[in-house]
Design a protein around this motif. Structure first.
Motif, short mmCIF file in Angstrom:
data_model
loop_
_atom_site.label_atom_id
_atom_site.label_comp_id
_atom_site.label_asym_id
_atom_site.label_seq_id
_atom_site.Cartn_x
_atom_site.Cartn_y
_atom_site.Cartn_z
N THR A 1 12.60 22.09 -30.67
CA THR A 1 13.95 21.75 -30.64
C THR A 1 14.35 22.21 -29.53
O THR A 1 14.39 23.07 -29.08
N PRO A 2 15.75 22.08 -28.55
CA PRO A 2 15.52 22.27 -27.21
C PRO A 2 16.53 23.84 -28.08
O PRO A 2 17.37 24.14 -29.22
N ALA A 3 16.91 24.49 -26.45
CA ALA A 3 17.12 25.55 -26.83
C ALA A 3 18.66 25.86 -27.58
O ALA A 3 19.00 27.00 -28.55
N TRP A 4 19.39 25.25 -27.01
CA TRP A 4 20.98 25.26 -27.78
C TRP A 4 21.16 24.78 -29.65
O TRP A 4 21.62 24.34 -29.77
N ALA A 5 19.96 24.33 -29.79
CA ALA A 5 19.84 23.93 -30.83
C ALA A 5 18.96 24.95 -32.12
O ALA A 5 19.02 25.08 -33.18
N ARG A 6 18.86 26.08 -31.34
CA ARG A 6 18.05 27.48 -32.30
C ARG A 6 18.78 28.51 -32.89
O ARG A 6 19.99 28.48 -32.41
#
Length: 309
Positions: free
Chosen positions: A304-309
């Protein structure tokens, strides 16, 4: 202005057909047609043109649509102002055929006594604005910024990771594969005309394309799901991406293929967003239900994108 006519117009615009709008509003197709015709007469413009699969907004219809939504939201705020604490739990979902609607159906099965109103706003920014105004109680959206950067009083929690799949026609080069990796999609044209720049779903697919070197095209008009499926079914070179829980129906002779993506599996990060001071008792029940479901998720082998981790 007749707000029932405005509501019929918005429902038809969202569904792309009068029949779907009639089902959403629990009225007859003839009633939808009559209300829209009355609105067109009042405005002295055509709002829709007929298409093979339903209706398409005219230029005047496209211009009127955001204002029509504003009218309905104003009506909702006015009604809510005189019935605090008594209305149904109002939840925004990104689409009625997508995973958040499934999550809400599961909640309703577990809590059938809880009245629900399901609405569909445009994007996460519109959902947050509606939460701040108190016109909705919760929203299912991907959150592209840290929770601490959300407006004061707005909270969010990631509640569901939905696997993304490849959808192809029978003549596509990958049609015979049972599973492919995201890297194997490089060089293949992926067409997603529903992507709108600046939205949370655009941010997700931009990150997916950048990470794996994919070509995701959003060119051309978005005529809805059915025309997209028709194009994919007939094309040897175009494919698209869909969520595992996206509800799709197509004619048997289209012979579309849903292909698993793995190593890693891209997942779309659905979060629940709500206002911290919302006292609605059903909101607590919804958060508890989603938290229990989230505990069963296995995030191993996913992307998943870095902004969701």
């Amino acid at each position: 202005m007749d707000l029932d006519a405005v509501r019929a117009f918005v429902a038809a615009a969202d569904a792309g057909q009068f029949q779907g709008a009639a089902a959403d509003l629990a009225i007859t197709q003839q009633a939808v047609s009559k209300r829209v015709a009355g609105l067109e007469k009042e405005l002295a413009v055509r709002l829709f043109t007929r298409a093979s699969r339903g209706v398409v907004l005219t230029i005047d219809g496209q211009a009127f649509l955001p204002h029509a939504r504003d009218l309905l939201q104003a009506e909702e705020r006015a009604a809510a102002s005189v019935r605090p604490g008594s209305r149904a739990l109002r939840v925004d979902v990104i689409g009625r055929r997508l995973a958040p609607a499934d999550l809400l159906r599961d909640f309703h099965r577990a809590h059938p006594e809880t009245p629900l109103d399901v609405v569909t706003l445009f994007d996460a920014d519109a959902a947050v604005a509606a939460l701040k105004a108190g016109t909705i109680d919760a929203a299912f959206r991907a959150v592209t910024r840290p929770v601490r950067q959300l407006p004061d009083g707005i909270e969010a929690e990631r509640v569901h990771d939905e696997p993304i799949q490849l959808l192809t026609g029978p003549r596509h080069a990958l049609a015979g594969a049972r599973a492919v990796t995201p890297d194997q999609l490089a060089g293949h044209r992926i067409w997603m005309p529903g992507i709108v720049s600046g939205t949370e779903w655009a941010a997700y697919y931009e990150a997916l394309a950048d990470t794996f070197g994919l070509t995701i095209e959003a060119t051309g008009p978005d005529f809805g799901t059915e025309p997209l499926l028709d194009t994919i079914a007939e094309s040897p070179g175009l494919a698209t991406l869909v969520g595992l829980q996206t509800r799709l129906v197509w004619p048997a002779d289209d012979d579309l293929r849903r292909i698993v993506l793995h190593d890693p599996t891209p997942v779309y990060p659905h979060s629940l967003i709500w206002r911290a001071d919302n006292p609605h008792p059903a909101l607590t029940a919804l958060r508890g239900h989603l938290g229990a479901a989230r505990a069963a998720d296995d995030g191993a082998g996913t992307w998943t994108p870095a902004w969701a981790r």
